[in-house]
Design an enzyme around this catalytic site. Structure first.
Site, PDB file in Angstrom:
ATOM      1  N   CYS A  77       6.958  -8.831   1.440  1.00 36.01           N
ATOM      2  CA  CYS A  77       8.579  -8.536   0.677  1.00 36.01           C
ATOM      3  C   CYS A  77       8.974  -9.835  -0.477  1.00 36.01           C
ATOM      4  CB  CYS A  77       9.493  -8.306   1.461  1.00 36.01           C
ATOM      5  SG  CYS A  77      11.229  -7.489   0.666  1.00 36.01           S
ATOM      6  N   HIS A 177       8.321  -2.957   3.040  1.00 36.00           N
ATOM      7  CA  HIS A 177       7.804  -3.618   3.946  1.00 36.00           C
ATOM      8  C   HIS A 177       7.149  -2.190   4.837  1.00 36.00           C
ATOM      9  CE1 HIS A 177      11.573  -6.762   4.147  1.00 36.00           C
ATOM     10  NE2 HIS A 177      11.910  -5.556   3.049  1.00 36.00           N
ATOM     11  N   GLU A 179       6.695  -3.235   8.508  1.00 35.09           N
ATOM     12  CA  GLU A 179       7.589  -2.927   9.765  1.00 35.09           C
ATOM     13  C   GLU A 179       8.318  -1.988   9.512  1.00 35.09           C
ATOM     14  OE1 GLU A 179      10.620  -6.112   7.901  1.00 35.09           O
ATOM     15  OE2 GLU A 179       7.980  -5.365   7.260  1.00 35.09           O
TER      16      GLU A 179
END
Length: 195
Positions: A77, A177, A179
């Site tokens: 990001c 992202h 994650e």
């Protein structure tokens, strides 16, 4: 394997640490130059605003250290945008590792800024995406983007094409992202750890 997650107060890094834990990998959250230098892999996540992030990187001397690293490095990001030369966000000079200038998404009645939510990846071209398909979905939250260039290894569209992922030498980075991107994000992290 030693994994370092760069700590420059660049947003919520806990979700990245938790994602690594789910993969059975322990990582060290650190701003210590020696720890970062000796790590086998580096993760550079970030959320927030470019000028504040660069101020913190400079204050810790990380702006000088990070461009010299030779081990596999993954920006996430804001951590991707900071690898460029300059950002329109508060007219900010960046790390200069990759030759792109970060632009703000244009105002368009049909597309809200920030670009937030699930979107497809297109034109995947890197071992970072082994086992994935063109059109797989990942989770984005950003108002600024890197244009498509020779360094682009995956693209997104909103509404203009942009770099969803980039690479230069050992430096890999993704605008989305990992994650928060479910099984696709997990696979990308696994592929990075296996580089």
């Amino acid at each position: 394997m030693e994994i370092a997650v760069v700590d420059y107060k660049g947003g919520n890094v806990q979700s990245v640490l938790f994602a690594l834990e789910r993969l059975g990998v322990r990582a060290t959250l650190t701003a210590d130059a020696d720890t970062i230098r000796r790590a086998d892999k580096i993760l550079f996540p970030g959320e927030g605003e470019a000028a504040s992030a660069m101020h913190e990187l400079r204050a810790q001397g990380l702006d000088q250290l990070l461009p010299t690293l030779t081990q596999p490095f993954l920006g996430i990001c804001l951590g991707m945008q900071l690898l460029g030369t300059h950002s329109e966000e508060n007219d900010t000079d960046m790390l200069g590792i990759l030759p792109f200038e970060v632009k703000r998404f244009p105002k368009d009645q049909a597309y809200k800024v920030p670009h937030m939510g699930w979107n497809n990846l297109h034109r995947l071209r890197s071992p970072l995406f082994d086992g994935l398909q063109d059109e797989d979905y990942v989770y984005f939250v950003h108002s600024y983007y890197a244009p498509v260039g020779d360094y682009t290894i995956a693209e997104g569209e909103y509404p203009t094409p942009f770099s969803a992922a980039v690479q230069h030498r050992n430096f890999y980075a993704v605008q989305f992202h990992t994650e928060k991107s479910g099984p696709v994000g997990t696979r990308i992290l696994e592929n990075f750890l296996n580089l």
